[in-house]
Design an enzyme around this catalytic site. Structure first.
Site, PDB file in Angstrom:
ATOM      1  N   GLU A 118       0.787  -1.305   0.155  1.00  0.00           N
ATOM      2  CA  GLU A 118      -0.163   0.021   0.177  1.00  0.00           C
ATOM      3  C   GLU A 118       0.831   1.278   0.032  1.00  0.00           C
ATOM      4  O   GLU A 118       0.445   2.309  -0.676  1.00  0.00           O
ATOM      5  CB  GLU A 118      -0.957  -0.105   1.133  1.00  0.00           C
ATOM      6  CG  GLU A 118      -1.932  -1.334   1.216  1.00  0.00           C
ATOM      7  CD  GLU A 118      -2.890  -0.975   0.184  1.00  0.00           C
ATOM      8  OE1 GLU A 118      -3.706   0.015   0.241  1.00  0.00           O
ATOM      9  OE2 GLU A 118      -3.034  -1.866  -0.691  1.00  0.00           O
ATOM     10  N   ASP A 148      -8.037   7.148  -8.700  1.00  0.00           N
ATOM     11  CA  ASP A 148      -8.628   6.037  -8.899  1.00  0.00           C
ATOM     12  C   ASP A 148     -10.140   5.908  -8.894  1.00  0.00           C
ATOM     13  O   ASP A 148     -10.918   4.936  -8.918  1.00  0.00           O
ATOM     14  CB  ASP A 148      -8.128   4.729  -8.253  1.00  0.00           C
ATOM     15  CG  ASP A 148      -8.755   5.015  -6.510  1.00  0.00           C
ATOM     16  OD1 ASP A 148      -9.199   6.204  -6.285  1.00  0.00           O
ATOM     17  OD2 ASP A 148      -8.287   3.880  -5.716  1.00  0.00           O
ATOM     18  N   THR A 156      -8.095   9.048  -0.487  1.00  0.00           N
ATOM     19  CA  THR A 156      -7.651   7.682   0.164  1.00  0.00           C
ATOM     20  C   THR A 156      -6.850   8.089   1.253  1.00  0.00           C
ATOM     21  O   THR A 156      -5.715   8.955   1.185  1.00  0.00           O
ATOM     22  CB  THR A 156      -6.785   6.971  -0.961  1.00  0.00           C
ATOM     23  OG1 THR A 156      -7.561   6.665  -1.942  1.00  0.00           O
ATOM     24  CG2 THR A 156      -6.405   5.530  -0.414  1.00  0.00           C
TER      25      THR A 156
END
Length: 296
Positions: free
Chosen positions: A81, A99, A104
């Site tokens: 990640e 994305d 995020t």
């Protein structure tokens, strides 16, 4: 991420139910492709089955849920990640990685567009109403399910980083990760007769793809794998089933328009599986995005 000698072989729960190219640059943080289902929607049948057999699952060895194993799992996920083993350094991480899931952030990539970030901040605000993120809750509810920043800019990213200095918010991230991702993945893996490596493979897929029932969500991937091979609980060979599951996970990654790197499968999980390390015993050596990581 993991280990107990008992997990070197498949563990089967005696139940009567039958269970029906690579990009070169890693993201700083990565979010699930599909987040938790909105409140009121039907839960996947597999999640209901795991809940029904909670007592049987609780009698099994802890596997990935053992403290040392969970720490290793967190480090393995962080390598993919965020290109680091220091997963705790990610509490304050936040960005829009393009994305389609909005912002995020955090230790497993909570997303403003996939409901899990909203659940996290609503829970945290319920306990700590004066936190820096509380004023953004109306905007988060409005953008849930989209990639919009409306009402979040400016100020949301700074508020997230400020909140991340609060031990209570870090604990809230841990608890939300466990409730939405870690515990459901590990419990279902045990129900499927999988050892510690299989439990990690499920958990990583749950984090990466989200608990969706569509083809690119965790439950959809599991359904496809079960059509290709029997789980250990169904009498199948554990390695063959995990190979099928990784094949389906890889397909889901490659079907994306962005973030199509499959090294977390090809040079990490598949390596452990080919070595026969179903217990995820140390030392562990793997590569993600061409970078080598070790846990000894």
């Amino acid at each position: 991420m993991t280990r107990l000698v008992l997990f070197g072989a498949p563990i089967v729960i005696a139940v009567s139910i039958l269970f029906s190219g690579s990009d070169s640059e890693p993201p700083t943080v990565t979010g699930p492709a599909a987040g938790p289902a909105p409140s009121g929607t039907a839960r996947p049948a597999a999640a209901e089955q795991a809940e029904e057999h909670a007592e049987e699952i609780d009698t099994l060895p802890p596997g990935l849920a053992a403290p040392e194993m969970k720490e290793i799992a967190s480090r393995l996920v962080a390598s993919a990640e965020a290109s680091t083993l220091d997963w705790r350094s990610q509490y304050g991480a936040i960005e829009d990685i393009g994305d389609g899931t909005g912002y995020t952030a955090g230790i497993i990539g909570f997303c403003s567009g996939t409901n899990d970030m909203l659940q996290l901040i609503e829970g945290y605000t319920g306990e700590h109403p004066d936190n820096p993120l509380a004023p953004f809750l109306p905007a988060l509810r409005a953008v849930d399910g989209t990639d919009s920043h409306e009402g979040l800019d400016p100020g949301f990213t700074d508020a997230w980083r400020e909140a991340a200095r609060d031990p209570a918010f870090r604990a809230a991230q841990d608890a939300t990760r466990d409730r939405l991702y870690f515990e459901p993945a590990v419990e279902l893996a045990k129900l499927d007769g999988l050892g510690t490596l299989g439990q990690f493979i499920y958990y990583d897929a749950m984090v990466l793809h989200g608990p969706g029932i569509e083809a690119d969500g965790f439950y959809g991937i599991r359904d496809a794998a079960m059509r290709a091979a029997d789980t250990a609980a169904e009498g199948g060979e554990e390695k063959a089933y995990l190979d099928a599951f990784l094949d389906e996970t890889r397909k889901a990654i490659r079907a994306r328009k962005v973030q199509r790197d499959t090294s977390r499968i090809d040079t990490a999980q598949r390596v452990f599986l080919s070595e026969g390390n179903l217990a995820l015993d140390k030392p562990l050596v793997w590569q993600v995005y061409g970078e080598t990581f070790r846990i000894t």
